[in-house]
Every structure is written in structure tokens, then in C-alpha cells.
Design an enzyme around this catalytic site. Structure first.
Site, PDB file in Angstrom:
ATOM      1  N   GLU A 126      91.186  14.384  50.912  1.00 26.03           N
ATOM      2  CA  GLU A 126      92.280  15.057  50.208  1.00 26.03           C
ATOM      3  C   GLU A 126      92.331  14.525  48.773  1.00 26.03           C
ATOM      4  O   GLU A 126      92.292  13.310  48.592  1.00 26.03           O
ATOM      5  CB  GLU A 126      93.626  14.797  50.890  1.00 26.03           C
ATOM      6  CG  GLU A 126      94.713  15.672  50.265  1.00 26.03           C
ATOM      7  CD  GLU A 126      96.070  15.543  50.969  1.00 26.03           C
ATOM      8  OE1 GLU A 126      96.181  14.804  51.957  1.00 26.03           O
ATOM      9  OE2 GLU A 126      97.002  16.178  50.501  1.00 26.03           O
ATOM     10  N   GLY A 254      98.002   4.844  49.949  1.00 29.20           N
ATOM     11  CA  GLY A 254      98.517   4.130  51.118  1.00 29.20           C
ATOM     12  C   GLY A 254      97.740   4.463  52.379  1.00 29.20           C
ATOM     13  O   GLY A 254      97.253   3.571  53.080  1.00 29.20           O
ATOM     14  N   ALA A 255      97.607   5.748  52.669  1.00 29.49           N
ATOM     15  CA  ALA A 255      96.967   6.148  53.920  1.00 29.49           C
ATOM     16  C   ALA A 255      96.685   7.641  53.881  1.00 29.49           C
ATOM     17  O   ALA A 255      97.136   8.338  52.973  1.00 29.49           O
ATOM     18  CB  ALA A 255      97.874   5.826  55.102  1.00 29.49           C
ATOM     19  N   MET A 256      95.940   8.125  54.905  1.00 30.22           N
ATOM     20  CA  MET A 256      95.546   9.535  54.924  1.00 30.22           C
ATOM     21  C   MET A 256      95.567  10.068  56.346  1.00 30.22           C
ATOM     22  O   MET A 256      95.057   9.439  57.273  1.00 30.22           O
ATOM     23  CB  MET A 256      94.142   9.662  54.299  1.00 30.22           C
ATOM     24  CG  MET A 256      93.588  11.061  54.324  1.00 30.22           C
ATOM     25  SD  MET A 256      94.586  12.200  53.307  1.00 30.22           S
ATOM     26  CE  MET A 256      94.356  13.722  54.214  1.00 30.22           C
ATOM     27  N   GLU A 257      96.153  11.257  56.478  1.00 28.92           N
ATOM     28  CA  GLU A 257      96.472  11.823  57.797  1.00 28.92           C
ATOM     29  C   GLU A 257      95.352  12.636  58.450  1.00 28.92           C
ATOM     30  O   GLU A 257      95.632  13.525  59.265  1.00 28.92           O
ATOM     31  CB  GLU A 257      97.696  12.726  57.640  1.00 28.92           C
ATOM     32  CG  GLU A 257      97.464  14.047  56.868  1.00 28.92           C
ATOM     33  CD  GLU A 257      97.836  14.009  55.400  1.00 28.92           C
ATOM     34  OE1 GLU A 257      97.866  12.912  54.809  1.00 28.92           O
ATOM     35  OE2 GLU A 257      98.103  15.089  54.822  1.00 28.92           O
ATOM     36  N   HIS A 290     104.749   8.316  58.940  1.00 30.82           N
ATOM     37  CA  HIS A 290     104.474   9.434  58.021  1.00 30.82           C
ATOM     38  C   HIS A 290     103.135  10.102  58.363  1.00 30.82           C
ATOM     39  O   HIS A 290     103.066  11.322  58.521  1.00 30.82           O
ATOM     40  CB  HIS A 290     104.478   8.900  56.580  1.00 30.82           C
ATOM     41  CG  HIS A 290     104.197   9.926  55.537  1.00 30.82           C
ATOM     42  ND1 HIS A 290     105.201  10.550  54.825  1.00 30.82           N
ATOM     43  CD2 HIS A 290     103.029  10.464  55.089  1.00 30.82           C
ATOM     44  CE1 HIS A 290     104.653  11.415  53.980  1.00 30.82           C
ATOM     45  NE2 HIS A 290     103.337  11.382  54.123  1.00 30.82           N
ATOM     46  N   GLU A 291     102.100   9.299  58.465  1.00 28.76           N
ATOM     47  CA  GLU A 291     100.778   9.899  58.717  1.00 28.76           C
ATOM     48  C   GLU A 291     100.742  10.542  60.103  1.00 28.76           C
ATOM     49  O   GLU A 291     100.154  11.612  60.279  1.00 28.76           O
ATOM     50  CB  GLU A 291      99.657   8.862  58.584  1.00 28.76           C
ATOM     51  CG  GLU A 291      99.631   8.095  57.258  1.00 28.76           C
ATOM     52  CD  GLU A 291      99.690   8.958  56.022  1.00 28.76           C
ATOM     53  OE1 GLU A 291      99.266  10.129  56.065  1.00 28.76           O
ATOM     54  OE2 GLU A 291     100.188   8.469  54.982  1.00 28.76           O
ATOM     55  N   HIS A 294     102.453  13.903  60.075  1.00 26.32           N
ATOM     56  CA  HIS A 294     101.640  14.953  59.448  1.00 26.32           C
ATOM     57  C   HIS A 294     100.855  15.755  60.489  1.00 26.32           C
ATOM     58  O   HIS A 294     100.418  16.863  60.197  1.00 26.32           O
ATOM     59  CB  HIS A 294     100.626  14.339  58.479  1.00 26.32           C
ATOM     60  CG  HIS A 294     101.083  14.260  57.047  1.00 26.32           C
ATOM     61  ND1 HIS A 294     101.689  15.309  56.400  1.00 26.32           N
ATOM     62  CD2 HIS A 294     100.987  13.264  56.122  1.00 26.32           C
ATOM     63  CE1 HIS A 294     101.944  14.961  55.141  1.00 26.32           C
ATOM     64  NE2 HIS A 294     101.543  13.725  54.947  1.00 26.32           N
ATOM     65  N   GLU A 313     104.261  17.451  52.206  1.00 27.69           N
ATOM     66  CA  GLU A 313     104.648  16.094  51.814  1.00 27.69           C
ATOM     67  C   GLU A 313     106.171  15.903  51.796  1.00 27.69           C
ATOM     68  O   GLU A 313     106.683  14.906  52.277  1.00 27.69           O
ATOM     69  CB  GLU A 313     104.022  15.712  50.469  1.00 27.69           C
ATOM     70  CG  GLU A 313     102.495  15.624  50.497  1.00 27.69           C
ATOM     71  CD  GLU A 313     101.941  14.670  51.549  1.00 27.69           C
ATOM     72  OE1 GLU A 313     102.703  13.876  52.120  1.00 27.69           O
ATOM     73  OE2 GLU A 313     100.726  14.749  51.833  1.00 27.69           O
TER      74      GLU A 313
HETATM   75  N1  B3K Z   1      98.110  13.093  52.067  1.00 28.10           N
HETATM   76  C1  B3K Z   1      97.741  11.766  51.624  1.00 28.10           C
HETATM   77  C2  B3K Z   1      97.663  11.620  50.151  1.00 28.10           C
HETATM   78  C3  B3K Z   1      96.411  12.129  49.551  1.00 28.10           C
HETATM   79  C4  B3K Z   1      96.326  11.775  48.093  1.00 28.10           C
HETATM   80  C5  B3K Z   1      95.166  12.412  47.424  1.00 28.10           C
HETATM   81  N2  B3K Z   1      94.983  11.942  46.073  1.00 28.10           N
HETATM   82  C6  B3K Z   1      98.651  10.725  52.178  1.00 28.10           C
HETATM   83  C7  B3K Z   1      99.996  11.164  52.566  1.00 28.10           C
HETATM   84  O1  B3K Z   1     100.767  11.683  51.802  1.00 28.10           O
HETATM   85  O2  B3K Z   1     100.324  11.023  53.707  1.00 28.10           O
HETATM   86 ZN    ZN Z   2     101.984  12.565  53.278  1.00 24.06          ZN
END
Ligand code: B3K
Ligand code: ZN
Length: 849
Positions: A126, A254-257, A290-291, A294, A313
Site C-alpha cells: 500500500e 506502524g503496520a499494514m493490514e 486497527h490492523e 481492517h 482509515e
Molecule cells: N494502511 C496502512 C498504511 C499504509 C501507508 C502507505 N504509505 C496502515 C494502516 O493504516 O493501517
Molecule cells: Zn489503517
């Protein structure tokens, strides 16, 4: 680096992709510098799109090795951003495209696409990282089922979905490419399981480097609580047989879903009492949730295009805030969230980077993962819920999840479920999505013949590209207080829709004291000319915890504003604050928040908003003087308060114990101002957890002491990167304004300053940019230092450089001299050859306003 020539992408230009993608097969032969990726894409014409179009695939930094259409080789060559297969070359109906490309994960320093971190392969797709992995329609409305296989000697091989064999994965849920993930490494798992509400068993794993498995218990516990909560509160069940989380040290955010395979910055997974602070624990809990959330708000229902980013988001932040409130207490959580909102989103909205919750144009989408999309996006949902009520909100969300499951949706779809559920017309409400800027709400009142009237006027100031805005729908939660013996004063939600509007309260015996915007019911700047004694009264008696805290805050800001203009601090302030802080009937976490003085940046924002030019040195001096006065006033009580807050028994990370530590450490900070560090030294020596260690060390550094403790700390923790990040941040964050740049400069030569790691870069460069008086040193040294490092980082990792450039976004607040210095640095950055699209867009927007 982004190689495409920058041009603006417009919401108005959206068109569906001309081909549907049913299925994707990917095979990875992993190699540090010569990874081969084979892709087999099964396309069919999209009946909803204009016929006769070419097939355009995105692709960047890929070496094309072979290309075949329905099994026959095609002799086409890609350009710098992708590959076009002319319509004339395409068969009439369905067809299969096969590609093989070569990529180099080891030299991919952008941490976007497939890259390596400490010998492990991992991905971040992402928003547009997948195009660095293979040729593909890299846009969120193209959804497909994926099968993935990989070849490597590394023992752990993960991708999305369910495992079908060693290194083989099948994801049954159609998804856009930004949710793709792959991990291969020498990792160990901390495992558990979860039984869903329909009785299915889900295997849970958190993968970390060998030696870190004992640091995963809290993250796992947070995950299990999140899964349960989403079932209980939103009726959302997990939908695969397995859920994996992987911690990596080099990560841009921070993290990615990613579907079924969340990838996390290791600082948001790893925690033990010795290494993580209470804030770390709270953040881990919130981000794990949060993740996970998602999976429904983001993955099952995704965004039609990146302009709709707040759809996933804003909603997911709102959901994680609700979750943390349920876990830790809503009053304290709301105050924390509003502090963040003001510090990041109000700041953004006040400056050259202001943009709507749903923007209408961008050059680099990664620049729009902002506080406005996330935090204001969540506030808008909170307002919607307040306006329609809890039951209607629950019904609308059920409708949203059933109606749009499996779709790529829009803000229009989102608002329509509320309109269909409630019969309300949300046309005016939609301005919250389309218009940037923080409304200002001016309040006056009068009382006559038993009728009390509140008069409101909203001002919606111009922001870049939006000179005119209409009035917003504002839910204003109000309570009226009549005396100091009230135990409950009911809250009424007034709905303001006009520029000027008055609301009457009839049949009152005497004039009330109003408590306005309870719970911070709308994200506005309140202009309410209340002063002592109203602040004092509300701080003591408001039954709404948010506004009780807010009264103390407003009192402190009013005093700080006067002090920066040369006035003396009123003794009434310390007296009023001490009464709340020493009230044993109140939650310690709440009392600790009351003790926290407004930050320098918050004061600068407040003064600028009121039409003044903030002077960073004066703000710093006023805040110090205020702390000293409070310490002197409370001195007799401080040792007792510190002692009272000690938790019995071994460390636990729960909110109750954390709240006691927060108040104990806040009291210790005041005590340090009067005992010259004696108690803090003792506390440092006896601390058995990172919260108290950092608490005591901060107290000492704050009074210019603590050199010995800081050295001991660095020696003890040199092998733990996440802990050392704290050390770098403390050294710079607590330096005096005159020394901050020099300290930062000196630390760049420290052997552990691995600047290529985004966490370490943020801990050093980011902390200096956030040291208000240090960064804004009148000679411009702070500006030059940060600009230099942004340029260096931009060569390697444009996303991280662009993110940190927001340090400069507040330039219009300051004096002409400082403005000129900042603008000169921004122009220097802009003129640098080879600048990335990311940093180029940010700097351009900051200079243009
Ligand atoms: N969706 C990702 C963030 C991606 C950032 C890309 N530059 C994490 C989050 O919002 O949960
Ligand atoms: Zn998010």
C-alpha cells in the site's frame, strides 16, 4: 525513488478499469538481487467500462524477462511506469497474460514493494508498491483471487490466505494488489488460537526473529481481544483458517493490514515490562486492533480509488478508538485522542498542507496518509453517530457490511447507508468530507426572565484551493451547571446547521455556567471567552470528564498566553489544578492528564489561531516557569503522591496500573524541580520497568542532570533497537533550546545512529523537528539540519523523507525572519536535482500557499 514525471491525479477523472481480473498466480524464486517473479493474470473485458481500450499495466523498476498472451510470446517493451498492450493485440473475450520479471529486493531501500530487512524478505504494497513486484493493474478497484508459491531456503514462507503446501498459499477472498504480502525468513512464532463465534478455529501466529518470541504475549492477547470485540460490537467474524503477524525492524510506518498476513513495525509488537513503556503497550493494543479491524473495514470492503482512503482509515481509526476506550476507559481515551487530533490534525488544517478528508487531487498518494484522513476521518464518523444515535449507527453499519461486502466503495456509498437507514439528508453533512479546515465556533450567551440563550457563530476559514466554504453541521453537546453540588448535569446535543444560530433554555431559576462541546463533540476550535473563575468552577465541578479536563487546559493556555505577553502567572491556576490532581476520588490516569501542561507547539498553534505571532523562546520560558510555579505550590504533597502511586506487586501493563505510574511519574517530574533530582535518582536506581526508567531519566534530563544515568541506560540497552530509539529521542527532546541542534548533530556521529532505519531516523531527526524551541532556533540551525537530513534520506527512502518534511508545515505561524529562513530551506530542497515525487510534492505545496 519515484521515476515518473509528477502530474496531478484527479478524483473527477475516475474511470473503471476496462478489464476484470479473475485470478492471479504468482511464483517467486527469491534471491537478494535477482528475484524472479512469474505472474499469470486471467483477464476478461469489463462490461461496465468503455469498450475498445488498451490494457495498461503498472510496473516500475522491473526488468522484463518474458511476456506471453494466451501462451504466445509478445514482443512489447515497457516504459518507465508500465506496459501497454494495444487493444488491437488483445483477443475478443477472456485471455491470459504471463510475465516474468527480475527485481532486486536487497537494493530496494525505499522499503516499498519487495525488500529485505535483516536477511528477511518482506513486502509493503500500500499504496502502490505492488507495481515494483510485477506488471499489474495496481489500483484498489481491481480485485482478484491470488495463488502464491515461493522458492527459497529460508524456513518460514508466508503469504495471504490459507496455506496449501510448503511455501504455497491460496487466498479465497478477492483483493486488490495493495493487500498482497509475502514474507520469507528465519523466524520463530509465538502461537495461539481463536474460536470464532460460529465455532471455527483460527490458528494465530506472531513471527519474530529468534530470541524475541518471549516479547509477543501482549500483542497476542491484544489480537485475541480484538477478534472477540469485533464479533461482539460489530458482529464481524474472521474469515480464514489462519491469521499471521510478522514483526520487521525496517518499516516505513506502524503496520499494514495485508489480508491474513499483517506486517508490523517491530516496535508495535515486541513488549516486556523491561523494554516497553505503558504508552508502548497502549499503542501495541491499538494498532494490533486497527490492523485486525481492517479485515472488514478495508479488506472485505475496500476503496474504489485512493481518494476514498478515509473510507477505510477513518472508520478503522474510529473502531480502534472505540475498542481502546472499552479496554482502558473512555474519558482518558477521549482526552488522549483529542490531544493527538489537535497536535497533528489541527496543525495540518491550519497550514499549507490542509486538505479535505476526501481530497480531490494528488501527485503522490503516499503523501495523503495524514492526520486529516485518519484522525479527522474518525471524528467525522463520531459526529455522524452522535447525530443519528447509537441504534441507527449500528443498523447503518450492518447495512454497510452486507451491502458492500466484496466491493470497492466510495464515500457516497458510505453516506447512503446512513441516509437509507435514517431517512436523513446528509448533503450538508458531506461538507465535512469535501471541505478542508477546522471550523471556529464562537460562543456568547445571555440570561433574561428565566431564559438562558447560547449564541453560536461558526467561521470556516479559507484553506489552500478552497477560498469559500459553507456552514458545517455541528453537533454541540452542552450541559448547564447551576451550583457546586451537582452530581449529574444532563447533556443535550444541539444541532447547528447555520452560520449563526441561537438555542434557548427556558424556565431556569438563575443563570447557569455552560459546559460546551462536551466530549469534544465536534472537531472545532472553540472561541468561548470564559476565564477564571469559570475555568476554575468547571475544572472543579463539571460532570463531563472531557470538559472538566478541558477547563484546566483552557485555564493553563489562558495563563500561558498572558505570560508570553509579559504578565505574571495567577496563583489561582496552581491552586485550582492542585485541587483536582490531589483528589483521590478521581482516576489517577485522568489526574495525570490534568497535570500535563500544553505543549509548546500547541501554544504556538493557539496563539497563531488567535492572530498573534508565537515566539518559541518565550513560550518555552513561560511553560518552564509555569511548571516551576506548580512544583513550588504542590511541594508539600509531592513525595506523598509519588509514594501513593507505587503499584503493589509485580508489573502489570493494564490501564489501572499504568494510570498510577503516569500520575506517579508526573508528580516525580514536579518534585525533581524542587529537590534537584534526589528522588528521581533513587527512582531510576530502583525502577523495574521501562515506564519508570524512562520516567525517572526524563525527570533528570529535564533539569540538565542525569548524564550518568543516560550513560548507564545506553550501555544496558545498546543491543535493543526499540529501546535505543527512546534514548535518542530523550536526549534530544529534553535538551534545552540552545543546545538541541548541537546535541542532535553530535548524536548523528553516534555508532548506533543507523540513519537508514526509519525508526532511528525518526527518533533523531524527527525528535529535533518536534523540539519546538530547538527546531525554531532563531539562527535557522534547526531548519538547516533537518533539511540536510531530509535530502539525504530522500535518496534512499522518499516516503520517510516526505513524512518528516511536515516539520516545516507550520512556517506561516512565525515571524518574518523565521519564515524567510524556512522558505529558503524549502527552496533549497526543491532545487535539488533528482528530488523524489514524494518530497517534491510536499515542498511544493508548502511553498505554494
Ligand atoms: N494502511 C496502512 C498504511 C499504509 C501507508 C502507505 N504509505 C496502515 C494502516 O493504516 O493501517
Ligand atoms: Zn489503517
Amino acid at each position: 525513488m519515484s521515476s515518473a514525471a509528477p502530474h496531478a491525479i484527479l478524483l473527477a477523472d475516475y474511470k473503471p478499469f476496462p478489464y476484470l481480473l479473475g485470478h492471479v498466480d504468482l511464483h517467486f524464486a527469491l534471491h537478494p538481487t535477482q528475484t524472479r517473479v512469474k505472474a499469470r493474470l486471467a483477464f476478461a473485458p469489463n462490461p461496465a467500462a468503455e469498450p475498445g481500450q488498451d490494457l495498461r499495466l503498472d510496473g516500475e523498476q522491473l526488468v522484463l524477462k518474458s511476456l506471453a498472451l494466451n501462451g504466445s510470446p509478445l514482443g512489447l517493451q515497457p516504459d518507465a511506469t508500465g506496459l501497454t498492450i494495444p487493444f488491437a493485440d488483445l483477443p475478443k473475450g477472456a485471455f491470459t497474460l504471463e510475465t516474468e520479471v527480475e527485481i532486486s529486493p536487497q537494493t530496494n531501500t525505499s522499503l516499498d514493494g519487495l525488500y529485505m530487512s535483516n536477511g528477511m524478505y518482506c513486502t509493503q504494497c500500500e499504496a502502490q508498491g505492488f507495481r515494483k513486484i510485477t506488471f499489474y493493474p495496481d489500483r484498489p478497484d481491481v480485485m482478484a483471487r491470488f495463488d502464491v508459491t515461493m522458492e527459497t531456503d529460508l524456513p518460514v514462507q508466508l503469504s495471504n490466505g490459507n496455506p496449501t503446501g510448503p511455501g504455497a498459499w491460496h487466498d479465497p477472498w478477492p483483493k486488490p494488489a495493495y493487500l498482497f504480502a509475502l514474507v520469507a525468513g528465519d523466524l520463530v512464532a509465538h502461537s495461539d488460537s481463536f474460536t470464532t463465534m460460529s465455532g471455527r478455529s483460527v490458528a494465530l501466529n506472531i513471527y519474530v526473529r529468534p530470541g524475541d518470541a518471549h516479547k509477543c504475549a501482549y500483542a497476542m492477547d491484544s489480537l485475541i481481544r480484538s477478534m472477540k470485540w469485533d464479533e461482539q460490537v460489530y458482529g464481524r467474524e474472521y474469515d480464514l483458517d489462519i491469521f499471521n503477524i510478522v514483526a520487521v525492524d525496517d518499516f516505513n510506518m506502524g503496520a499494514m493490514e495485508n489480508k491474513g498476513l499483517n506486517i508490523f513495525n517491530s516496535k508495535l509488537v515486541l513488549a516486556t515490562a523491561e523494554t516497553a513503556t505503558d504508552d508502548d503497550y497502549a499503542r501495541i493494543e491499538a494498532v494490533i486492533a486497527h490492523e485486525y479491524f481492517h479485515n472488514w473495514s478495508g479488506n472485505r470492503i475496500t476503496c474504489r480509488d485512493w481518494f476514498q482512503l478515509c473510507l477505510k482509515e477513518g472508520l478503522t481509526v474510529y473502531r480502534d478508538q472505540q475498542f481502546s476506550g472499552d479496554m482502558r476507559g473512555h474519558a482518558v481515551k477521549r482526552i488522549d485522542d483529542v490531544l493527538t487530533l489537535r497536535a497533528r490534525q489541527f496543525r495540518e488544517d491550519q497550514g499549507p498542507l490542509a486538505h479535505p478528508v476526501r481530497p480531490e487531487s494528488y501527485m503522490e498518494i503516499n503523501n495523503f496518509y495524514t492526520a486529516t484522513i485518519y484522525e479527522k476521518g474518525a471524528e467525522v464518523i463520531g459526529m455522524l453517530k452522535l447525530l443519528v444515535g447509537d441504534d441507527a449507527y449500528a443498523k447503518a453499519l450492518d447495512l454497510y457490511f452486507t451491502r458492500h461486502d466484496g466491493q470497492a466503495a466510495t464515500i457516497e456509498d458510505w453516506l447512503r447507508v446512513f441516509e437509507d437507514t435514517t431517512g436523513r439528508d446528509l448533503t450538508q453533512f458531506k461538507r465535512w468530507y469535501t471541505e478542508a479546515g477546522t471550523p471556529r465556533l464562537k460562543v456568547t450567551d445571555d440570561f433574561k426572565d428565566g431564559t438562558y440563550t447560547l449564541h453560536f457563530e461558526q467561521e470556516n476559514r479559507a484553506t489552500p484551493g478552497q477560498p469559500w466554504k459553507g456552514p458545517k453541521v455541528l453537533p454541540i453537546a452542552v450541559g448547564l451547571l447551576f451550583g457546586d453540588d451537582e452530581t449529574h448535569s444532563p447533556t443535550t446535543v444541539l444541532e447547528m446547521t447555520e452560520t449563526r444560530q441561537s438555542f434557548q433554555f427556558k424556565g431556569l431559576a438563575h443563570r447557569p455556567c455552560p459546559s460546551i462541546l462536551r466530549g469534544f463533540s465536534a472537531p472545532v476550535v472553540l472561541d468561548h471567552p470564559q476565564q477564571y473563575p469559570q475555568h476554575d468552577f468547571l475544572l472543579a465541578h463539571d460532570t463531563d470528564p472531557f470538559n472538566k479536563w478541558e477547563a484546566g487546559r483552557a485555564f493553563a493556555k489562558d495563563q500561558l498566553a498572558r505570560m508570553t505577553a509579559g504578565a505574571e502567572l495567577s496563583p489561582a491556576w496552581a491552586k485550582a489544578l492542585a485541587r483536582v490532581v490531589l483528589d483521590a476520588g478521581l482516576d489517577p490516569a485522568f489526574r495525570a492528564l490534568c497535570l500535563r501542561l500544553p505543549s509548546d507547539d500547541d501554544m504556538a498553534q493557539t496563539l497563531h489561531d488567535a492572530g498573534q505571532t508565537p515566539d518559541p523562546d518565550r513560550i518555552y520560558a513561560a511553560r518552564r516557569a509555569m511548571g516551576d510555579a506548580l512544583a513550588a505550590h504542590m511541594e508539600p504533597h509531592l513525595p506523598g503522591l509519588v509514594a501513593d502511586m507505587a503499584n503493589p506487586g509485580p508489573f502489570t501493563p493494564d490501564a489501572k496500573a499504568a494510570g498510577r505510574r503516569a500520575l506517579g511519574n508526573a508528580a516525580l517530574a514536579l518534585l525533581t524541580r524542587v529537590d534537584h533530582g534526589a528522588a528521581a535518582q533513587m527512582a531510576y536506581a530502583t525502577a523495574d520497568n521501562m515506564t519508570d526508567t524512562v520516567g525517572a531519566l526524563s525527570c533528570l534530563l529535564d533539569i540538565g542532570a542525569g548524564e550518568a544515568e543516560a550513560a548507564l541506560f545506553a550501555e544496558r540497552w545498546s543491543g535493543d533497537a526499540n529501546v535505543m530509539d527512546k534514548w535518542f529521542a530523550l536526549r534530544i527532546g529534553l535538551a534545552t533550546p540552545g543546545k538541541a541542534v548541537a546535541v542532535a548533530q553530535e548524536l548523528t556521529a553516534h555508532p548506533l545512529f543507523n540513519w537508514k532505519n526509519p525508526n532511528r531516523f525518526r527518533a533523531l531527526i524527527g525528535t529535533l523537528a518536534g523540539h519546538h524551541a530547538g527546531f525554531h532556533a532563531a539562527n535557522g540551525a534547526g531548519y538547516a539540519f533537518v533539511a540536510e537530513w531530509l535530502l539525504r534520506m530522500d535518496q534512499l527512502n522518499p516516503q520517510t523523507a516526505a513524512r518528516l518534511s511536515t516539520g516545516f508545515e507550520t512556517w506561516p505561524r512565525y515571524s518574518a525572519g523565521r519564515q524567510a529562513l524556512i522558505r529558503a530551506e524549502l527552496r533549497r530542497i526543491q532545487a535539488t536535482p533528482g528530488l523524489s515525487r514524494n518530497l517534491g510534492e510536499m515542498v511544493g505545496r508548502m511553498l505554494d500557499s
